[in-house]
Design a protein around this motif. Structure first.
Motif, PDB file in Angstrom:
ATOM      1  N   LEU A  93      -4.248   1.314  16.079  1.00  0.00           N
ATOM      2  CA  LEU A  93      -3.488   0.333  15.714  1.00  0.00           C
ATOM      3  C   LEU A  93      -2.846   0.530  14.190  1.00  0.00           C
ATOM      4  CD1 LEU A  93      -4.900  -3.003  17.067  1.00  0.00           C
ATOM      5  CD2 LEU A  93      -2.553  -1.851  17.737  1.00  0.00           C
ATOM      6  N   PRO A  94      -1.874   0.386  13.868  1.00  0.00           N
ATOM      7  CA  PRO A  94      -1.277   0.391  12.520  1.00  0.00           C
ATOM      8  C   PRO A  94      -2.057  -0.684  11.679  1.00  0.00           C
ATOM      9  CG  PRO A  94       0.361  -0.262  13.643  1.00  0.00           C
ATOM     10  CD  PRO A  94      -0.742  -0.100  14.934  1.00  0.00           C
ATOM     11  N   ARG A 100      -1.645  -2.299   4.024  1.00  0.00           N
ATOM     12  CA  ARG A 100      -1.059  -0.858   4.124  1.00  0.00           C
ATOM     13  C   ARG A 100      -0.466  -0.344   2.721  1.00  0.00           C
ATOM     14  NH1 ARG A 100       2.023  -1.434   8.854  1.00  0.00           N
ATOM     15  NH2 ARG A 100       3.843  -2.119   7.610  1.00  0.00           N
ATOM     16  N   ASP A 101       0.110  -1.446   2.099  1.00  0.00           N
ATOM     17  CA  ASP A 101       0.980  -1.252   0.782  1.00  0.00           C
ATOM     18  C   ASP A 101      -0.135  -0.754  -0.187  1.00  0.00           C
ATOM     19  OD1 ASP A 101       2.984  -1.982   1.957  1.00  0.00           O
ATOM     20  OD2 ASP A 101       3.163  -4.133   0.973  1.00  0.00           O
ATOM     21  N   HIS A 102      -1.403  -1.267  -0.209  1.00  0.00           N
ATOM     22  CA  HIS A 102      -2.383  -0.873  -1.333  1.00  0.00           C
ATOM     23  C   HIS A 102      -3.184   0.342  -1.054  1.00  0.00           C
ATOM     24  CE1 HIS A 102      -1.255  -4.282  -3.399  1.00  0.00           C
ATOM     25  NE2 HIS A 102      -1.325  -5.217  -2.218  1.00  0.00           N
ATOM     26  N   THR A 103      -3.588   0.458   0.289  1.00  0.00           N
ATOM     27  CA  THR A 103      -4.602   1.549   0.549  1.00  0.00           C
ATOM     28  C   THR A 103      -4.247   2.781   1.295  1.00  0.00           C
ATOM     29  OG1 THR A 103      -5.543  -0.155   2.158  1.00  0.00           O
ATOM     30  CG2 THR A 103      -6.511  -0.233  -0.271  1.00  0.00           C
TER      31      THR A 103
END
Ligand code: PHE
Length: 358
Positions: A93-94, A100-103
């Motif tokens: 799964l995404p 997501r933005d940070h890591t």
């Protein structure tokens, strides 16, 4: 006794957990269980009665013990199944957006180029082969027609594995090239053969274009009538797909102990304006070593050189990554500097294909 058997077995079958199973066990074959009590009465029986009842009771006890063990295993299996079903996790799964933005990481240029190469060669029918990074010196040198006194052993700045005193097994090295995989593949698969081998290799060297660990991709094609012309076509096709434009190649006569004849291959480029542009201009850049596999090498791989012949090449993955993506310093590849990784990394694997596909 038949009643006792029936009830006990059906209680075992109906048990829903281990505690219940244990109750049944105690009631039947525990110290004060019915079977045990019946066994204790054997002493008071006549020899004939005992001869008949004894074995029956023992058989019953065995049957109950086995039924309990089977039921216990079934309950454990069911518990595991239930747990697996409950704890199931979809790792594909995404990530959630905020996360997501940070890591989110990136694909390293070496991984990217490794995949690009494998995809392009796969289109031309090359399968991927692998071999160990700690290699015997027979595979790394002797089998490739590099005898003990040969200068290229010293030239390659080989890392030798440490040996305990008295350990007289043949020496092992960190492989200095991917060429030993040629031998391993020949031995494992015989001829005909069409493989590439991407992998890590090691040499004691460190400057702007050399690191002690780097990556090569080996190619090997063996068949009844393979020639240098096939080698040239495969490489030109590869460079064109890899750089996404037509790239001229130049074959320069050279020498490797494991190929005869041997050629170093340059690709067309321009150095104008301080940057390297591949596929244009009048300059040349060396990118790989190649040649026709030496008969001794075929023989070391168990292949008859009177029947088969082939070409081989070895190319630096990091090198062609630097060229395609304009990365100036090889050492930075392996520094794990996050800013560098973010700048040069890829967000997902996108791989090129041959002209119009095959
Ligand atoms: N093994 C050689 C090197 O590392 C490259 C090579 C591979 C040359 C296959 C010819 C054939 O330099």
């Amino acid at each position: 006794m038949d009643d006792l058997r029936e009830t006990t077995l059906s209680r075992i079958e109906a048990a829903t957990d281990e505690a219940e199973l244990e109750e049944v066990r105690l009631a039947a074959i525990g110290k004060k269980g019915e079977v045990s009590l019946a066994m204790r009465q054997l002493g008071g029986m006549s020899p004939e009665e005992r001869k008949e009842a004894g074995p029956r009771l023992n058989a019953l006890k065995d049957e109950i013990t086995a039924a309990i063990a089977a039921k216990k295993a079934a309950l454990e299996d069911a518990a595991l199944e239930a747990r697996l079903a409950e704890e199931w996790l979809d790792v594909t799964l995404p990530a959630r957006a905020a996360f997501r933005d940070h890591t989110q990481g990136s694909v390293h240029p070496v991984s990217q180029v490794w995949e690009e190469c494998t995809a392009i060669f796969a289109d031309m029918g090359f399968a991927v082969a692998e071999g160990p990074q700690v290699e015997s010196d027979w595979y790394n040198f002797d089998a490739l027609n590099i005898p003990g006194h040969h200068p290229s052993r010293a030239e390659m700045d080989t890392f030798y594995m440490a040996r305990a005193d008295g350990d007289d097994r043949p020496p092992h090295v960190l492989r200095t090239h991917t060429s030993p995989v040629q031998i391993r593949s020949m031995q494992a698969q015989g001829a005909p053969l069409r493989i590439i081998c991407p992998g890590r290799v090691y040499r004691a060297d460190y400057d702007q274009t050399h690191t002690p660990m780097f990556h090569q991709i080996e190619g090997l094609a063996i068949d009844r009538d393979i020639s240098m012309a096939n080698l040239k076509w495969v490489l030109e096709e590869f460079f064109t797909a890899y750089f996404g434009r037509s790239v001229k190649t130049r074959f320069r006569a050279s020498h490797f102990p494991f190929t005869e004849p041997s050629a170093e291959v340059d690709i067309q480029c321009s150095f104008e304006g301080g940057t390297v542009k591949v596929g244009e201009g009048d300059d040349w850049l060396e990118v790989l070593g190649s040649g026709m596999v030496h008969p001794k090498v075929l023989r070391a791989g168990g292949i008859d050189p009177d029947e088969w012949q082939g070409f081989a090449f070895g190319m630096g993955i990091d090198r062609i990554a630097m060229l395609k993506y304009g990365i100036p310093d090889l050492r930075a590849f392996f520094d794990s500097d996050l800013r560098w990784l973010r700048h040069y990394g890829f967000s997902g694997l996108q791989v090129p294909t041959l002209r119009g596909g095959v």
